[in-house]
Write a protein that holds these residues in place. Structure first.
Motif, PDB file in Angstrom:
ATOM      1  N   GLY A 156       0.819  -1.203   0.000  1.00  0.00           N
ATOM      2  CA  GLY A 156       0.000   0.000   0.000  1.00  0.00           C
ATOM      3  C   GLY A 156       0.852   1.251   0.000  1.00  0.00           C
ATOM      4  O   GLY A 156       0.344   2.356   0.008  1.00  0.00           O
TER       5      GLY A 156
ATOM      6  N   SER B 202       4.615   3.206  -1.430  1.00  0.00           N
ATOM      7  CA  SER B 202       5.790   3.158  -2.316  1.00  0.00           C
ATOM      8  C   SER B 202       7.032   3.602  -1.543  1.00  0.00           C
ATOM      9  O   SER B 202       7.945   4.181  -2.098  1.00  0.00           O
TER      10      SER B 202
ATOM     11  N   VAL C 288      11.070  -0.607  -0.871  1.00  0.00           N
ATOM     12  CA  VAL C 288      11.397  -0.968  -2.251  1.00  0.00           C
ATOM     13  C   VAL C 288      12.870  -1.373  -2.353  1.00  0.00           C
ATOM     14  O   VAL C 288      13.206  -2.398  -2.959  1.00  0.00           O
TER      15      VAL C 288
ATOM     16  N   LEU D 114       4.470  -3.894  -6.983  1.00  0.00           N
ATOM     17  CA  LEU D 114       3.264  -3.195  -7.431  1.00  0.00           C
ATOM     18  C   LEU D 114       2.614  -2.502  -6.239  1.00  0.00           C
ATOM     19  O   LEU D 114       2.417  -3.116  -5.186  1.00  0.00           O
ATOM     20  N   VAL D 115       2.284  -1.244  -6.428  1.00  0.00           N
ATOM     21  CA  VAL D 115       1.693  -0.463  -5.331  1.00  0.00           C
ATOM     22  C   VAL D 115       0.171  -0.481  -5.444  1.00  0.00           C
ATOM     23  O   VAL D 115      -0.381  -0.225  -6.511  1.00  0.00           O
ATOM     24  N   LYS D 116      -0.491  -0.811  -4.345  1.00  0.00           N
ATOM     25  CA  LYS D 116      -1.946  -0.792  -4.310  1.00  0.00           C
ATOM     26  C   LYS D 116      -2.442   0.655  -4.216  1.00  0.00           C
ATOM     27  O   LYS D 116      -1.778   1.464  -3.580  1.00  0.00           O
TER      28      LYS D 116
END
Lengths: 178, 129
Positions: free
Chosen positions: B89, B91, B96, B108-110
């Motif tokens: 959720g 970044s 990362v 992948l960011v929600k």
């Protein structure tokens, strides 16, 4: 509910707030949107969100900004924020408000929102206590996170804020690693 | 071009609704062998006894998080080469970087559109059929 509340936190569509202060109140004004209030009575932590629409279908090509409106993510953000603040997921209890079908001809979007929220909470095993959804009138919700008390009243004469583009996390959906 | 139906996937997220949503998206892409678990420790135990080609895991989970699961997989002799896509959720740069250092295959960011998930999978496996 105390008239001497120390802090009032008003949230709008796409937002959530989690608090553990004794006198704080989280409030919102709802039309067809849904607000879920989560409470951990033992930790005395509460949180509320305000979101629109349900979960996206796999075949929908939606912009990421649209997805922020969807409940799955809104609920995850709220649950994660509750747990980060010290709540235990197994102790969470929910109250559910909103989902009015205010504008005729929109296909019962409010009802769809409410149905989504109920289904989500059932799937996640979170017990729903109070639920006040449906109808055709807007609602004002005031939630005291410390003891979990909620006041919800319909408001026929208050103009609702128009739907807004929700704020989304920076870099949402995309990070280029390689 | 790999057939999606031949790729075994493990979806890991503490939210059943999110697991269901990802499962539906994967089915729509043609995946047939999809397992899911609500915790990283359960997922790790499951893939140790029955290996998968791809793990799609949330980062933010109580107890063992997505980074812990990635580390466990990368340091396991048998599972080390399993493709790992992390969902989060946030970044947050630190997460990362940590994931990249541990050898995450993609990130992948929600909230993400199903098409974005497919694109991330295809960047690792190639275009799916």
């Amino acid at each position: 509910m105390s008239a001497l509340a120390a802090r009032r936190i008003a949230i709008i569509q796409g937002e959530h707030a989690v608090v553990r202060e004794p006198d704080a109140i989280i409030s919102t004004l709802l039309g067809s949107c849904i607000a879920v209030c989560l409470h951990d009575a033992e930790a005395r932590i509460g949180g509320m969100n305000h979101f629109l629409l349900g979960e996206p279908q796999a075949d929908q090509q939606l912009r990421d900004v649209d997805l922020q409106r969807y409940g799955v993510h809104a609920m995850e953000l709220l649950i994660n924020a509750m747990m980060k603040a010290g709540a235990e997921r197994s102790r969470l209890r929910a109250n559910l408000y909103g989902g009015a079908n205010i504008i005729a001809g929109l296909g019962g979007i409010g009802s769809a929102n409410a149905a989504f929220a109920k289904r989500f909470l059932t799937t996640e095993g979170i017990t729903v206590g109070q639920s006040d959804t449906g109808g055709t009138l807007a609602r004002k919700v005031e939630f005291r996170p410390y003891d979990g008390k909620v006041r919800c009243k319909t408001v026929a004469d208050r103009p609702l804020p128009p739907p807004i583009t929700p704020r989304i996390p920076a870099g949402c959906g995309e990070i280029e690693l390689f | 071009m790999p057939a999606a139906s031949a790729i075994k996937v493990m979806v890991v997220d503490d939210q059943a609704s999110m697991r269901a949503m990802i499962r539906r998206a994967l089915q729509d892409f043609g995946f047939k062998d999809i397992r899911d678990k609500g915790s990283a420790s359960e997922a790790f135990a499951a893939i140790r006894t029955d290996r998968v080609h791809l793990v799609i895991s949330d980062y933010n989970m109580p107890d063992m998080d997505g980074i812990d699961l990635l580390r466990a997989i990368r340091t396991d002799e048998v599972l080390a080469k399993t493709v790992f896509i992390m969902l989060t959720g946030s970044s947050d740069r630190e997460i990362v970087q940590k994931a990249a250092a541990l050898g995450v295959n993609n990130y992948l960011v929600k909230p993400f559109a199903p098409a974005a998930l497919k694109e991330k999978i295809e960047r690792v496996f190639g275009a799916l059929t």
